[in-house]
Scaffold this active site. Structure first.
Site, PDB file in Angstrom:
ATOM      1  N   GLN A 223       0.828  -1.200   0.000  1.00 56.70           N
ATOM      2  CA  GLN A 223       0.000   0.000   0.000  1.00 56.70           C
ATOM      3  C   GLN A 223       0.875   1.268   0.000  1.00 56.70           C
ATOM      4  O   GLN A 223       0.362   2.369  -0.093  1.00 56.70           O
ATOM      5  CB  GLN A 223      -0.921   0.018   1.232  1.00 56.70           C
ATOM      6  CG  GLN A 223      -1.902  -1.144   1.266  1.00 56.70           C
ATOM      7  CD  GLN A 223      -2.797  -1.194   2.500  1.00 56.70           C
ATOM      8  OE1 GLN A 223      -3.098  -2.285   2.977  1.00 56.70           O
ATOM      9  NE2 GLN A 223      -3.242  -0.058   3.016  1.00 56.70           N
ATOM     10  N   ARG A 370      -8.685  -1.450   8.526  1.00 54.80           N
ATOM     11  CA  ARG A 370      -9.722  -0.488   8.211  1.00 54.80           C
ATOM     12  C   ARG A 370     -10.003   0.411   9.408  1.00 54.80           C
ATOM     13  O   ARG A 370     -11.121   0.459   9.925  1.00 54.80           O
ATOM     14  CB  ARG A 370     -10.991  -1.192   7.765  1.00 54.80           C
ATOM     15  CG  ARG A 370     -11.674  -0.350   6.697  1.00 54.80           C
ATOM     16  CD  ARG A 370     -12.617  -1.109   5.851  1.00 54.80           C
ATOM     17  NE  ARG A 370     -13.046  -0.235   4.757  1.00 54.80           N
ATOM     18  CZ  ARG A 370     -13.919  -0.575   3.860  1.00 54.80           C
ATOM     19  NH1 ARG A 370     -14.475  -1.743   3.885  1.00 54.80           N
ATOM     20  NH2 ARG A 370     -14.264   0.259   2.903  1.00 54.80           N
ATOM     21  N   CYS A 371      -8.958   1.119   9.789  1.00 59.30           N
ATOM     22  CA  CYS A 371      -9.015   1.895  11.004  1.00 59.30           C
ATOM     23  C   CYS A 371      -7.796   2.779  11.014  1.00 59.30           C
ATOM     24  O   CYS A 371      -6.705   2.320  10.791  1.00 59.30           O
ATOM     25  CB  CYS A 371      -8.958   0.943  12.184  1.00 59.30           C
ATOM     26  SG  CYS A 371      -8.172   1.595  13.630  1.00 59.30           S
ATOM     27  N   GLU A 741     -12.731   4.232   5.909  1.00 58.22           N
ATOM     28  CA  GLU A 741     -12.789   3.296   7.034  1.00 58.22           C
ATOM     29  C   GLU A 741     -13.930   3.564   8.009  1.00 58.22           C
ATOM     30  O   GLU A 741     -14.177   2.748   8.905  1.00 58.22           O
ATOM     31  CB  GLU A 741     -11.465   3.354   7.808  1.00 58.22           C
ATOM     32  CG  GLU A 741     -10.279   2.994   6.955  1.00 58.22           C
ATOM     33  CD  GLU A 741      -9.009   3.625   7.475  1.00 58.22           C
ATOM     34  OE1 GLU A 741      -8.072   2.893   7.774  1.00 58.22           O
ATOM     35  OE2 GLU A 741      -8.961   4.864   7.602  1.00 58.22           O
TER      36      GLU A 741
HETATM   37  N1  MCN Z   1     -13.992   9.613  -1.722  1.00 61.32           N
HETATM   38  C1  MCN Z   1     -14.894  10.515  -2.260  1.00 61.32           C
HETATM   39  N2  MCN Z   1     -15.289  11.599  -1.519  1.00 61.32           N
HETATM   40  C2  MCN Z   1     -14.813  11.809  -0.267  1.00 61.32           C
HETATM   41  C3  MCN Z   1     -13.919  10.877   0.296  1.00 61.32           C
HETATM   42  C4  MCN Z   1     -13.498   9.792  -0.473  1.00 61.32           C
HETATM   43  O1  MCN Z   1     -15.354  10.309  -3.377  1.00 61.32           O
HETATM   44  N3  MCN Z   1     -15.185  12.869   0.447  1.00 61.32           N
HETATM   45  C5  MCN Z   1     -13.524   8.464  -2.510  1.00 61.32           C
HETATM   46  C6  MCN Z   1     -12.033   8.607  -2.821  1.00 61.32           C
HETATM   47  O2  MCN Z   1     -11.775   9.353  -3.922  1.00 61.32           O
HETATM   48  C7  MCN Z   1     -11.608   7.155  -2.949  1.00 61.32           C
HETATM   49  C8  MCN Z   1     -12.491   6.454  -1.928  1.00 61.32           C
HETATM   50  O3  MCN Z   1     -13.631   7.288  -1.733  1.00 61.32           O
HETATM   51  O4  MCN Z   1     -11.858   6.682  -4.233  1.00 61.32           O
HETATM   52  C9  MCN Z   1     -11.784   6.257  -0.571  1.00 61.32           C
HETATM   53  O5  MCN Z   1     -11.130   7.445  -0.253  1.00 61.32           O
HETATM   54  P1  MCN Z   1     -10.401   7.773   1.133  1.00 61.32           P
HETATM   55  O6  MCN Z   1     -11.394   7.910   2.210  1.00 61.32           O
HETATM   56  O7  MCN Z   1      -9.485   8.886   0.881  1.00 61.32           O
HETATM   57  O8  MCN Z   1      -9.547   6.451   1.473  1.00 61.32           O
HETATM   58  P2  MCN Z   1      -8.229   5.927   0.730  1.00 61.32           P
HETATM   59  O9  MCN Z   1      -8.393   6.083  -0.717  1.00 61.32           O
HETATM   60  O10 MCN Z   1      -7.030   6.462   1.384  1.00 61.32           O
HETATM   61  O11 MCN Z   1      -8.371   4.386   1.002  1.00 61.32           O
HETATM   62  C10 MCN Z   1      -7.885   3.804   2.186  1.00 61.32           C
HETATM   63  C11 MCN Z   1      -9.001   3.188   3.003  1.00 61.32           C
HETATM   64  C12 MCN Z   1      -8.396   2.288   3.995  1.00 61.32           C
HETATM   65  S1  MCN Z   1      -7.189   2.884   4.995  1.00 61.32           S
HETATM   66  C13 MCN Z   1      -8.766   0.973   4.072  1.00 61.32           C
HETATM   67  S2  MCN Z   1      -8.092   0.032   5.301  1.00 61.32           S
HETATM   68  C14 MCN Z   1      -9.689   0.404   3.112  1.00 61.32           C
HETATM   69  C15 MCN Z   1     -10.596   1.430   2.523  1.00 61.32           C
HETATM   70  O12 MCN Z   1      -9.924   2.507   2.134  1.00 61.32           O
HETATM   71  N4  MCN Z   1      -9.241  -0.552   2.277  1.00 61.32           N
HETATM   72  C16 MCN Z   1      -9.985  -0.868   1.167  1.00 61.32           C
HETATM   73  N5  MCN Z   1     -11.497   0.958   1.639  1.00 61.32           N
HETATM   74  C17 MCN Z   1     -11.161  -0.099   0.842  1.00 61.32           C
HETATM   75  N6  MCN Z   1     -11.913  -0.415  -0.239  1.00 61.32           N
HETATM   76  C18 MCN Z   1     -11.504  -1.410  -1.060  1.00 61.32           C
HETATM   77  N7  MCN Z   1     -12.268  -1.709  -2.134  1.00 61.32           N
HETATM   78  N8  MCN Z   1     -10.367  -2.113  -0.828  1.00 61.32           N
HETATM   79  C19 MCN Z   1      -9.602  -1.875   0.251  1.00 61.32           C
HETATM   80  O13 MCN Z   1      -8.474  -2.543   0.442  1.00 61.32           O
HETATM   81 CU1  CUM Z   2      -6.362   1.376   8.741  1.00 61.73          CU
HETATM   82  S1  CUM Z   2      -6.140  -0.159   7.590  1.00 61.73           S
HETATM   83 MO1  CUM Z   2      -6.098   1.129   6.216  1.00 61.73          MO
HETATM   84  O1  CUM Z   2      -5.248   2.284   7.137  1.00 61.73           O
HETATM   85  O2  CUM Z   2      -4.957   0.612   5.196  1.00 61.73           O
END
Ligand code: MCN
Ligand code: CUM
Length: 795
Positions: A223, A370-371, A741
């Site tokens: 990641q 996921r946290c 998360e």
């Molecule tokens: N998004 C959006 N509008 C927002 C916030 C987010 O449209 N206000 C969209 C983003 O553009 C992105 C998605 O939602 O496409 C998730 O965005 P974000 O909250 O920024 O999270 P990350 O992209 O950093 O993803 C990490 C997060 C984590 S830490 C875990 S653990 C987890 C999760 O995402 N793992 C996943 N969701 C997952 N979903 C899938 N399918 N697979 C994983 O491994």
């Molecule tokens: Cu908190 S599990 Mo995610 O941070 O990749």
């Protein structure tokens, strides 16, 4: 006269654009690590320890070496000659790559075989003879701290016992004073069981060291590719520019693919030694038994309350079981991650947290699943405690929360443990949820049903999550500051490529980042291709976890687009033959303020950047932005569940589940809903069925999908999602907060609270997760709490 584009039509902010990556995923055309085959590639398998704690008397690999097709057998002693038997962890501990002195958990990596194919390698692993001397086993913090307990980490100097840390935060004296003034003190003890992210794709790597070019390329399931490159450079002492880390498609991460695993290290060393590509693909049991565990925390809490319902203070104590190595993947100096983000949504004058971490003979845990680094535990504790306190006061669950919420005009708000939250409308979210679930009506039905012996329950949970690590002032990984990046190149025809330092694992970055560019520049999203995960091409970034991508890399995408727009404005002024000050912007187009008909599109500016730039202007239209966020983003959510518990069997069914998420501005509402649905499903699994436990010998119960249950569409309840509350993040360029998360963080307490609410009047105050039917049945029939990890049958 303006010709502003319809942003939704070009796939901009707020468009529920279909995920572009799915075109290849649903056609089976994804490119996962195991899909990659390189010429001359060999295969690596890992031999794991069958015992949880044992001294290694000897390892005899001679029979393995004799098997035709075997090229290399790696053992700890061989790793040690290269100073690679141990590696540093992200929490400033050390972790064995291959065991030398002892094995410290069942499934620990002891040796690796590299052979022509994986079957030969597996057979050769079985031919390795190891003489183990079994040692007493520790599987929980109580045993770890018992008198005379064996010291698990006797490899470390200054480690006389099994305690990793004793840490505290908050205001001890102020909290003591609050408890002295309390009318009511509410207490609760909880256990959050060990769980596993369990992505569909297991971990793996293909290391390819080319002696002729001195270049090491590693395709792997990470990641955070740039962090891996830095770690390889520093630990293996290879020149950083000769290392290329590529994360191809990833079949789910969920935190499992943040840490550095021995398999990665061994495949790299093997490739360097053999000068051939070496592929390691973990099997499911290897994944479940040895990588990336989460939770495994005991929580003790006390709440000081005034009888009118005002919370005066909170005490928390956590005992966390980290397994044999302290390898929590987290970017803060706080020993127990962001556990002290608890109670951020409530206005509480004083709080104090003490945290103790201990070693055990289990696989290293503490990866955030996921946290955002133990926020799941923090929110579970918070919302279970809120329910217990309201019950003790005889107050309505919703009223009690509402009266203690931080108010909308009280931001930025300093939490009782010192975080600064950014914005929110907590009471409004609660009200939307209550209305959606039909709160008053349900309470009436519940009372009527109770008279007939039917047990209905309603559980409320709220959550705030600190998302977006960093800022760089407070967060770093082994000294590397937390920020992120985006690089945008506009080609001459107005098509573009965007690269970021994040790495999608299924979240949909290829879709959503293009939407931010569309919003900022008016380029149709389909004209922007997004690429992540290759350290030779992507700008330096810290990767994807803690839902940090939108808060940090997503912000960088907006910022780099604005840099492009600033240059395009100069090009527009040149094309329109006016001064820059006379040029106005609307989506996709610059025009002359005094003559709005006269305009040029962003695409025309792009062409001019290569064909008709003003004298003295640097050609081209590309840029990079590094974004260091001023603060974390703080989304908020309310989850409300109604259940019916069958007292005869302990089975509980979800009647309704309502989710109200406020993650600020939503880039892609459909993707956000997908994230929430996935998170709620995982929350349901944790509350209902999922746990990993260990018997007294340290055998892992949960190393396969017979024991570790994944909910399918069949048992997963339906979820009703609400998006009407939008509190833009005040410090994010497009007002977005993270969402990835939230539902997994806040969801579990809603389910548990609902079941406990159904048992109201039976004297049952707590059943620890998972709420398996036999545990619920035991609580109902015996009228007592059911605590701790489910016992292991050894018959
Ligand atoms: N998004 C959006 N509008 C927002 C916030 C987010 O449209 N206000 C969209 C983003 O553009 C992105 C998605 O939602 O496409 C998730 O965005 P974000 O909250 O920024 O999270 P990350 O992209 O950093 O993803 C990490 C997060 C984590 S830490 C875990 S653990 C987890 C999760 O995402 N793992 C996943 N969701 C997952 N979903 C899938 N399918 N697979 C994983 O491994
Ligand atoms: Cu908190 S599990 Mo995610 O941070 O990749």
């Amino acid at each position: 006269m303006t010709q502003a584009l319809d942003e939704i039509k070009i796939g901009g902010l707020g468009a529920s654009r279909k995920r572009v990556e799915d075109d290849r995923f649903i056609r089976g055309r994804g490119n996962y690590t195991d899909d990659i085959t390189l010429p001359g590639m060999l295969h690596m398998e890992i031999l794991r320890s069958p015992l949880a704690h044992a001294r290694i008397r000897s390892i005899d690999a001679s029979k393995a070496w004799e098997i035709p097709g075997v090229h290399l057998v790696l053992t700890g002693d061989m790793m040690a000659t290269r100073n690679l038997a141990w590696m540093p962890t992200l929490s400033y501990d050390t972790q064995a790559v291959l065991a030398t002195d002892k094995v410290r958990f069942q499934g620990q990596e002891v040796a690796c075989v590299i052979a022509d194919d994986p079957y030969i390698a597996k057979d050769a692993c079985e031919a390795i003879e190891i003489d183990y001397e079994p040692l007493p086993v520790i599987v929980n913090p109580t045993q770890a701290q018992a008198d005379g307990a064996p010291v698990i980490r006797d490899d470390k100097e200054n480690q006389p016992d099994n305690v990793i840390f004793d840490w505290e935060v908050g205001d001890r004296a102020g909290t003591d004073a609050a408890f002295e003034q309390a009318d009511v003190v509410s207490k609760l003890k909880l256990h959050y069981p060990r769980s596993h992210p369990s992505p569909i794709e297991c971990c793996g790597s293909i290391a390819d060291f080319n002696r002729a070019t001195s270049k090491l390329t590693v395709y792997m399931t990470t990641q955070a590719p740039h962090i891996i490159r830095a770690a390889v450079a520093l630990v293996a002492e290879l020149p950083e520019h000769m290392i290329r880390i590529v994360s191809p498609d990833i079949g789910g991460g969920f935190g499992n693919k943040v840490p550095v695993y021995p398999g990665y290290v061994c495949s790299i060393l093997a490739s360097i030694l053999l000068e051939r590509p070496v592929k390691w693909i973990e099997d499911k049991t290897g994944n479940l038994i040895s990588t990336g565990f989460a939770r495994d925390v005991y929580l003790h809490g006390e709440m000081a309350l005034r009888k009118d319902g005002k919370i005066l203070g909170v005490r928390m104590h956590t005992e966390s079981d980290h397994g044999a190595f302290f390898s929590d993947a987290q970017p803060s100096k706080f020993k127990i991650g962001l556990m002290h983000s608890a109670f951020a949504a409530y206005d509480i004058p004083a709080a104090h947290l003490t945290a103790r971490g201990t070693y055990s003979n289990k696989a290293p845990g503490g990866v955030a699943y996921r946290c955002s680094f133990r926020v799941t535990e923090a929110m579970f504790f918070q919302e279970r405690m809120m329910q217990a306190a309201a019950s003790d006061l005889g107050m309505d669950q919703a009223d009690f929360r509402r009266m203690n919420f931080v108010h909308d005009d009280d931001f930025p708000h300093r939490t009782p443990f010192g975080f600064l939250t950014d914005s929110g409308q907590y009471a409004k979210c609660l009200d939307v949820g209550l209305r959606a679930v039909g709160y008053e009506d349900f309470r009436r039905k519940q009372a009527e049903a109770r008279k007939k012996g039917r047990l209905l329950g309603l559980g409320i949970s709220t959550m705030t999550e600190p998302l977006g690590a960093g800022n760089s002032r407070e967060y770093d990984i082994l000294g590397i500051k937390m920020f992120d990046s985006a690089e945008l190149k506009i080609h001459m025809t107005g098509k573009a490529i965007l690269r970021t330092g994040a790495k999608t694992q299924g979240q949909g970055h290829e879709t959503t980042w293009a939407q931010i560019v569309a919003h900022e520049l008016g380029l149709p999203a389909e004209d922007v291709v997004v690429e992540e995960g290759d350290t030779d091409t992507a700008p330096f970034g810290m990767g994807t976890y803690a839902s940090r991508s939108t808060p940090v890399a997503g912000a960088a995408v907006a910022m780099v687009s604005r840099k492009i727009r600033a240059k395009a404005r100069k090009l527009a002024a040149h094309l329109l033959e006016v001064s820059e000050e006379d040029v106005e912007w609307e989506l996709g187009r610059f025009y002359v303020r005094s003559a709005p008909d006269r305009g040029v599109t962003i695409q025309e500016c792009a062409m001019a950047a290569y064909s008709n730039m003003p004298d003295g202007m640097e050609p081209g239209l590309e840029n990079t932005a590094y974004y260091d966020p001023p603060n974390l983003t703080w989304p908020f959510a309310v989850y409300i569940v109604t259940v019916e518990v069958d007292p005869a069997t302990g089975v509980w069914d979800v009647l309704n589940m309502v989710a109200v998420d406020d993650c600020g501005v939503r880039i892609n509402p459909m993707i956000v809903e997908g994230q929430i649905m996935g998170g709620l499903t995982e929350a349901y699994a944790m509350a209902n069925m999922q746990f990993i436990t260990f018997d007294a010998e340290g055998n892992c119960i949960g190393a396969n999908y017979m024991d570790y249950l994944l909910p399918s569409a069949w048992e997963t309840p339906g979820f009703e999602m609400h998006s009407e509350v939008v509190t833009p993040c005040p410090h994010h360029p497009i007002g977005a907060k993270g969402i990835g998360e939230c539902a997994a963080v806040g969801g579990p307490a809603a389910f548990v609270n609902a079941v406990i609410d159904a048992l109201d009047g039976t004297g049952v105050r707590n059943i620890d997760m998972p709420l398996l039917p036999d545990r619920v049945w035991e609580a109902v029939t015996q009228r007592r709490d059911v605590s701790g990890a489910p016992p292991v049958r050894t018959d």
